[in-house]
Design a protein around this motif. Structure first.
Motif, mmCIF file in Angstrom:
data_model
loop_
_atom_site.group_PDB
_atom_site.id
_atom_site.type_symbol
_atom_site.label_atom_id
_atom_site.label_comp_id
_atom_site.label_asym_id
_atom_site.label_seq_id
_atom_site.Cartn_x
_atom_site.Cartn_y
_atom_site.Cartn_z
ATOM 1 N N ALA A 206 0.837 -1.214 0.000
ATOM 2 C CA ALA A 206 0.000 0.000 0.000
ATOM 3 C C ALA A 206 0.866 1.256 0.000
ATOM 4 O O ALA A 206 0.483 2.291 -0.562
ATOM 5 C CB ALA A 206 -0.919 -0.013 1.214
ATOM 6 N N SER A 207 2.041 1.181 0.610
ATOM 7 C CA SER A 207 2.930 2.345 0.641
ATOM 8 C C SER A 207 3.389 2.690 -0.775
ATOM 9 O O SER A 207 3.405 3.866 -1.177
ATOM 10 C CB SER A 207 4.157 2.069 1.514
ATOM 11 O OG SER A 207 3.774 1.749 2.822
ATOM 12 N N TRP A 208 3.759 1.670 -1.548
ATOM 13 C CA TRP A 208 4.176 1.939 -2.934
ATOM 14 C C TRP A 208 2.993 2.413 -3.770
ATOM 15 O O TRP A 208 3.139 3.248 -4.669
ATOM 16 C CB TRP A 208 4.826 0.693 -3.551
ATOM 17 C CG TRP A 208 6.161 0.368 -2.954
ATOM 18 C CD1 TRP A 208 6.476 -0.724 -2.195
ATOM 19 C CD2 TRP A 208 7.374 1.149 -3.034
ATOM 20 N NE1 TRP A 208 7.799 -0.668 -1.797
ATOM 21 C CE2 TRP A 208 8.379 0.465 -2.309
ATOM 22 C CE3 TRP A 208 7.715 2.356 -3.652
ATOM 23 C CZ2 TRP A 208 9.683 0.940 -2.175
ATOM 24 C CZ3 TRP A 208 9.013 2.831 -3.523
ATOM 25 C CH2 TRP A 208 9.981 2.129 -2.796
ATOM 26 N N ALA A 209 1.802 1.885 -3.463
ATOM 27 C CA ALA A 209 0.602 2.332 -4.195
ATOM 28 C C ALA A 209 0.373 3.828 -3.946
ATOM 29 O O ALA A 209 0.076 4.590 -4.872
ATOM 30 C CB ALA A 209 -0.611 1.527 -3.719
ATOM 31 N N SER A 210 0.538 4.253 -2.687
ATOM 32 C CA SER A 210 0.366 5.677 -2.367
ATOM 33 C C SER A 210 1.460 6.506 -3.026
ATOM 34 O O SER A 210 1.223 7.640 -3.455
ATOM 35 C CB SER A 210 0.390 5.888 -0.847
ATOM 36 O OG SER A 210 -0.742 5.286 -0.271
ATOM 37 N N ALA A 211 2.664 5.938 -3.122
ATOM 38 C CA ALA A 211 3.756 6.659 -3.789
ATOM 39 C C ALA A 211 3.411 6.871 -5.266
ATOM 40 O O ALA A 211 3.676 7.941 -5.836
ATOM 41 C CB ALA A 211 5.059 5.880 -3.640
ATOM 42 N N ALA A 212 2.809 5.866 -5.899
ATOM 43 C CA ALA A 212 2.414 6.006 -7.320
ATOM 44 C C ALA A 212 1.410 7.148 -7.458
ATOM 45 O O ALA A 212 1.499 7.979 -8.376
ATOM 46 C CB ALA A 212 1.810 4.700 -7.832
ATOM 47 N N LEU A 213 0.470 7.209 -6.501
ATOM 48 C CA LEU A 213 -0.578 8.233 -6.589
ATOM 49 C C LEU A 213 -0.008 9.636 -6.359
ATOM 50 O O LEU A 213 -0.295 10.573 -7.109
ATOM 51 C CB LEU A 213 -1.628 7.913 -5.521
ATOM 52 C CG LEU A 213 -3.055 8.383 -5.754
ATOM 53 C CD1 LEU A 213 -3.558 7.925 -7.115
ATOM 54 C CD2 LEU A 213 -3.961 7.826 -4.647
#
Ligand code: EPU
Length: 439
Positions: free
Chosen positions: A242-249
């Motif tokens: 989820a941390s990388w997903a938020s970084a993508a966003l």
């Protein structure tokens, strides 16, 4: 010396990274191996600091630990478990929260244990009262010393009824690791049911434990006299994913997170979609990206599973600074997990924190002196800054903020991040981040 990372931000993160086993499961399965008479083998083990700390503690207690970080496999042989010297244990104090979970297994194996004062992230008081009450209910004697806690159970441990006032992850694990070999039945109500706990139950069942989980947060355990070893592959780290997903966003990027597992992330994925993030799920992982256009503001509260995890909160808040309108984030698990927002404000974010419970739930922290609700108004461009990592998840959020901000930021104290993010520097480089170590 604390390392500093120079981040030239303002560029999208794009590419692919892999997440391995969960930080909040792997060390606990390693502790469970202490209960067995046979060696255990755990796979999908990431190279993170908590794994090193638990390996050292297990070694001090006579467990033969063999870790192959490349293959991600750890073998744990508990056939010669012995008492460790308090001074040696003390040397590891303050670096992790896992040592408290050694209590039950060491009481079963040796009749006594010394647990150093705990470390972990500074995100609230983080008391251990539930743990100690639980151990006393099993019949253990608990004595506080200057540097830790001494626990003994000369007459063995007996099954009991326990009700947790709050579904604490650690106290649930404490009960499981103690009850599996306590004499007779244990009934734990008000238990936490996080996927990492369910995977610990899988491990204990493989070792020979007898336990059942009801839909009403009640876990029943029938103690057995002996447990063997296990072979198990850890569930993936849903917090890292989820941390990388938020970084993508936040960086308007596009990241394929190999290893991300939908069933453990449904609440996060729903939220991600509401904010305006896009994702595509496959058997190999989850592809996350910013689809262009504006992000949406949301009202969100963190909660125990199956709610929105507190550990997902900090990275997502950075992305919410880029959403149009007012977002509300009510943190109900830790009283002090919004302190990291002050640096985001210095970077240009518009965030106010409040003592009141904003959102639907009245939580344990309402009407007290804790700023545990935040209102985030966006979108606000982020400016580069010099920032110091406050804690593990806050630290990763600062990396995201620096990567999203135009200009050159310096992030101080990045080593804390390796407690829970495996090879994060090489992963950042694999995603084309422009980052460089200064020292
Ligand atoms: N609590 C008490 N008394 C206790 C134990 C807990 O009051 O004896 C309170 C805590 O102060 C907190 C709440 O109960 O307000 C929840 O704490 P919990 O025991 O569930 O947390 P934990 O087991 O210490 C684990 C993770 C945390 C994660 C929480 C919640 C590990 C090593 N840590 O902590 O992970 O936030 O569960 O899911 O598993 C992280 O990974 O960054 C992290 C902090």
């Amino acid at each position: 010396m604390e390392r500093i990372l120079r981040v030239n931000g303002g560029k999208p993160l794009t590419g692919e990274i892999t997440v391995r086993g969960a930080k909040n499961f792997v060390p606990k399965a390693m502790v469970a191996s202490l209960l067995g008479t046979q060696p255990s083998v755990l796979s999908n083990v990431p190279r993170i600091r908590d794994v090193d700390v638990v390996s050292e503690l297990l070694t001090l207690h006579g467990v033969r630990v063999n870790y192959d970080p490349g293959a991600g496999t750890i073998t744990l042989d508990p056939s010669n478990v012995e008492s460790a010297h308090v001074a040696d244990i003390d040397a590891l104090a303050g670096s992790s929260r896992i040592p408290i979970l050694f209590c039950g297994p060491l009481l079963h194996r040796l009749g006594e244990a010394f647990i150093p004062d705990l470390g972990g992230c500074n995100i609230g008081g983080r008391p251990i009262d539930f743990h100690l009450d639980t151990l006393r209910r099993f019949g253990a004697e608990v004595t506080r010393t200057e540097t830790g806690t001494h626990i003994s159970a000369k007459n063995g441990l007996k099954g009991t009824k326990i009700h947790l006032p709050y579904p604490s992850v650690g106290a649930t694990e404490q009960t499981l690791l103690t009850a599996v070999m306590a004499e007779g039945l244990t009934e734990l109500s008000g238990a936490a049911i996080e996927p990492e706990i369910m995977d610990l139950i899988n491990v204990l069942q493989k070792m020979g434990a007898i336990m059942s989980v009801d839909t009403d947060r009640t876990i029943r355990i029938e103690g057995v006299k002996e447990l063997s070893g296990f072979r198990h592959t850890s569930l993936p780290d849903r917090i890292e994913a989820a941390s990388w997903a938020s970084a993508a966003l936040a960086t308007k990027g596009d990241i394929f997170v190999r290893g991300a597992h939908q069933p453990d992330m449904t609440t996060f994925l729903n939220t991600y979609r509401k904010v305006g993030g896009a994702f595509d799920i496959s058997d190999e992982g989850i592809h996350f990206w910013h689809p262009g256009g504006e992000l949406n503001s949301i009202v969100l509260e963190t909660n125990v599973h199956p709610g929105f995890m507190t550990d997902w909160q900090q990275p997502l808040v950075v992305a919410l600074t880029q959403a149009r309108g007012l977002s509300i984030m009510h943190e109900t698990v830790y009283e002090d997990r919004l302190g990291f927002t002050s640096a985001l404000k210095e970077m240009g974010a518009n965030i106010q924190t409040y003592r009141e419970c904003l959102g639907g739930l009245q939580c344990r922290f309402g009407q007290r002196n804790y700023r545990h609700s935040a209102v985030i108004s966006g979108p606000t461009p982020l400016r580069a800054a010099d920032i110091t990592v406050p804690d593990l998840r806050g630290g990763f959020s600062y990396l995201i903020a620096a990567l999203a901000a135009e200009g050159t930021s310096r992030v101080y104290g990045i080593d804390v991040i390796s407690r829970g993010y495996e090879h994060f520097l090489s992963k950042l480089r694999a995603l084309n981040a422009d980052v460089e170590l200064e020292n």
